[in-house]
Design a protein around this motif. Structure first.
Motif, mmCIF file in Angstrom:
data_model
loop_
_atom_site.group_PDB
_atom_site.id
_atom_site.type_symbol
_atom_site.label_atom_id
_atom_site.label_comp_id
_atom_site.label_asym_id
_atom_site.label_seq_id
_atom_site.Cartn_x
_atom_site.Cartn_y
_atom_site.Cartn_z
ATOM 1 N N GLY A 168 0.790 -1.224 0.000
ATOM 2 C CA GLY A 168 0.000 0.000 0.000
ATOM 3 C C GLY A 168 0.822 1.273 0.000
ATOM 4 N N GLU A 169 2.175 1.159 -0.037
ATOM 5 C CA GLU A 169 3.010 2.355 -0.051
ATOM 6 C C GLU A 169 2.942 3.021 -1.427
ATOM 7 O OE1 GLU A 169 7.625 3.867 0.643
ATOM 8 O OE2 GLU A 169 7.090 1.771 0.991
ATOM 9 N N VAL A 170 2.678 4.308 -1.445
ATOM 10 C CA VAL A 170 2.586 5.048 -2.699
ATOM 11 C C VAL A 170 3.988 5.378 -3.191
ATOM 12 C CG1 VAL A 170 1.770 7.162 -3.801
ATOM 13 C CG2 VAL A 170 0.323 5.996 -2.136
ATOM 14 N N LEU A 171 4.285 4.979 -4.424
ATOM 15 C CA LEU A 171 5.609 5.172 -5.004
ATOM 16 C C LEU A 171 5.663 6.355 -5.977
ATOM 17 C CD1 LEU A 171 6.382 1.437 -5.868
ATOM 18 C CD2 LEU A 171 7.045 2.680 -3.793
ATOM 19 N N TRP A 172 4.542 6.619 -6.643
ATOM 20 C CA TRP A 172 4.609 7.582 -7.739
ATOM 21 C C TRP A 172 3.221 8.110 -8.040
ATOM 22 C CZ3 TRP A 172 4.776 5.943 -13.526
ATOM 23 C CH2 TRP A 172 5.092 7.040 -14.349
ATOM 24 N N ILE A 173 3.146 9.424 -8.246
ATOM 25 C CA ILE A 173 1.955 10.066 -8.799
ATOM 26 C C ILE A 173 2.418 10.703 -10.104
ATOM 27 C CG2 ILE A 173 0.047 11.652 -8.381
ATOM 28 C CD1 ILE A 173 0.869 11.668 -5.427
ATOM 29 N N PRO A 174 2.158 10.068 -11.242
ATOM 30 C CA PRO A 174 2.714 10.566 -12.506
ATOM 31 C C PRO A 174 2.438 12.043 -12.733
ATOM 32 C CG PRO A 174 1.707 8.414 -12.837
ATOM 33 C CD PRO A 174 1.381 8.829 -11.440
ATOM 34 N N GLY A 175 3.529 12.753 -13.041
ATOM 35 C CA GLY A 175 3.416 14.176 -13.307
ATOM 36 C C GLY A 175 3.282 15.042 -12.079
ATOM 37 N N VAL A 176 3.278 14.404 -10.878
ATOM 38 C CA VAL A 176 3.055 15.176 -9.649
ATOM 39 C C VAL A 176 4.184 14.966 -8.645
ATOM 40 C CG1 VAL A 176 1.489 15.596 -7.703
ATOM 41 C CG2 VAL A 176 0.550 15.066 -9.970
ATOM 42 N N ALA A 177 4.457 13.739 -8.249
ATOM 43 C CA ALA A 177 5.455 13.494 -7.200
ATOM 44 C C ALA A 177 5.967 12.060 -7.308
ATOM 45 C CB ALA A 177 4.860 13.747 -5.815
ATOM 46 N N ARG A 178 7.161 11.838 -6.759
ATOM 47 C CA ARG A 178 7.833 10.534 -6.806
ATOM 48 C C ARG A 178 8.447 10.245 -5.453
ATOM 49 N NH1 ARG A 178 11.296 6.345 -7.015
ATOM 50 N NH2 ARG A 178 12.167 5.774 -9.045
ATOM 51 N N SER A 179 8.216 9.051 -4.929
ATOM 52 C CA SER A 179 8.848 8.640 -3.682
ATOM 53 C C SER A 179 10.311 8.277 -3.950
ATOM 54 C CB SER A 179 8.116 7.425 -3.106
ATOM 55 O OG SER A 179 8.872 6.826 -2.079
#
Length: 474
Positions: free
Chosen positions: A443-454
């Motif tokens: 459930g860990e968020v790795l990437w929001i395309p075009g917005v943010a990157r872990s």
């Protein structure tokens, strides 16, 4: 004006013998120099009813902006509540005023006549927020002043507000509102308008004592000043300042206090040890629980807060309570869990599973929007956004899905909730369900395309020994 927008007793010092309107001009210039003022090249949407206060504000914004500050682009916004027959004449008057001052105007009107202050306020702010969105999230500027502040504090006191409500109106608000005239009194705005020769429209409903605000303004506060305390209005404004300082103190303490309880977040909510929380004073426990609930998008009322405070201290293991809006508080042995049920996808939503590092492609449907997803050798083709990951460090399967309440992402600045990331990226709330989110099996968020990157599973710069796994979307 202080950084949070509260006034101080000498924020607008009155000089004996100064020209009418000088105090207002000085307060306005000070507000423009404050950190909360719109930056260079910004657009501001000025709420314009046509009355004294908003007309004076628009005149200041148009003709008295300080030379030391970059002037924003001005847009006036007028909303017709349709609460009285003459409202259409006000709209025509506003059109003439903005045309004469060469200011762009946006207009709106209620679909049907509104009947209460609450309805009018909700409809007006919905219109203003919509207008601000048309201009890429422009700042909304309103003409609230010190008299409004006194009335607001008294109104909230009579309705039984908590200490947070006593801070009243904020001059600079996190939701994009700016009120540069908050240090000024109504009589000073009248002096300014008279001095510069302004005309304005008087709203006859402002004298109707059937509206709570009018009763406070014309009957209760004048009687309080006459019979109880001559400086009642100013005392109420000072009370708001003290309450604001107290709330700022709590805001500064809560992050470290909450962190000391070692909360563990996941996609649904937060878990923490019951003992340290139960040991806190009930008032402090209430603050912590409200802060945690707010992270899940819930603002519990006084009754539910009280239930949560008592539950955390004395509930038996295996019990849970509903705090509203799908959020529950549960005790399991010595652990407490504050969680939200997973938001059910819409009939049109369909997340996409990336089962492993082998190349592949497919489509996800998020918020009714089709998102093409590819990974491995397929990724660079038609993708409009591509990120590279260290495949052997990823926890498969990966999911390309819509965001869920409680989602957080690790960043170089620490763990942050996606809601805040979306706000900073200026993605409107209705569009967030269509924004793809890449999460791993935990459930860990790795990437929001075009917005943010872990920073998780990041390919080291210049390291040719690592075989990257590219993932792309279109």
């Amino acid at each position: 004006m202080t950084r949070d927008g509260s006034t101080t007793r000498d924020a607008v010092a009155r000089t004996v013998g100064e020209r009418p309107g000088e105090a207002v001009l000085r307060a306005f210039h000070r507000a423009c120099a404050d950190d909360g003022a719109p930056g260079p090249g910004a657009t501001v949407v000025v709420a314009l009813s046509g009355g004294l206060d908003s007309t004076a504000l628009l005149h200041l914004m148009r003709f008295a902006w300080p030379a030391s500050c970059p002037a924003p682009r001005l847009v006036a916004a007028h909303f017709d509540h349709r609460m009285r027959p003459g409202s259409r004449i006000d709209a025509r008057w506003v059109r003439g005023l903005t045309a004469a001052w060469a200011i762009e105007l946006v207009e709106g009107a209620a679909d049907a006549p509104l009947h209460s202050e609450a309805e009018a306020r909700a409809a007006r702010y919905a219109f203003l927020r919509d207008a601000a969105e048309r201009y890429d999230g422009a700042t909304i500027v309103t003409a609230h002043h010190a008299d409004d502040q006194a009335e607001t504090v008294l109104f909230r006191m009579l309705r039984g507000t908590g200490t947070g409500g006593l801070r009243g109106i904020r001059a600079v608000h996190a939701n994009g509102l700016w009120r540069p005239l908050l240090p000024c009194w109504r009589e000073e705005l009248l002096g300014y308008a008279t001095a510069v020769g302004l005309g304005w429209r008087d709203d006859p409903t402002n004298a109707d004592l059937g509206y709570a605000r009018n009763a406070l303004r014309h009957r209760i506060l004048p009687e309080a000043e006459r019979l109880v305390a001559p400086g009642a209005k100013r005392a109420l404004v000072r009370l708001a300042e003290r309450a604001a300082r107290d709330e700022e103190a709590w805001d500064s303490l809560l992050p470290s206090l909450t962190a000391s309880l070692a909360p563990e977040w996941d996609a649904r909510g937060v878990r923490l040890d019951r003992g340290p929380l139960a040991a806190l004073h009930p008032a402090v426990r209430a603050r912590v629980l409200r802060a945690l609930a707010l992270e899940l998008g819930l603002r519990p009322d006084a009754r539910r807060t009280r239930l949560a405070v008592e539950f955390a201290a004395s509930a038996e293991s295996g019990r849970r309570i509903d705090l509203g809006d799908g959020v529950t508080l549960r005790r399991d042995l010595e652990r407490l869990t504050l969680a939200r049920a997973h938001e059910a996808p819409t009939d049109r939503d369909r997340p996409l599973v990336i089962p492993g590092p082998s190349s592949g492609a497919g489509e996800a449907v998020l918020g009714g929007r089709v998102v093409w997803v590819a990974w491995g050798a397929e990724a660079p083709g038609r993708s409009t956004s591509v990120e590279r990951f260290v495949g052997e460090e990823l926890r498969f399967p990966l999911w390309m899905r819509a965001w869920e309440h409680g989602d957080r992402m690790r960043t170089h600045a620490g763990s942050r909730k996606l809601k805040q990331i979306f706000l900073e990226a200026r993605i409107p709330a209705p569009e967030r369900r269509a924004v793809p989110v890449l999460a791993d099996a935990e459930g860990e968020v790795l990437w929001i395309p075009g917005v943010a990157r872990s920073p998780a599973a990041t390919v080291p710069s210049g390291d040719s020994t690592v075989e990257p796994l590219p993932i792309g979307v279109a």
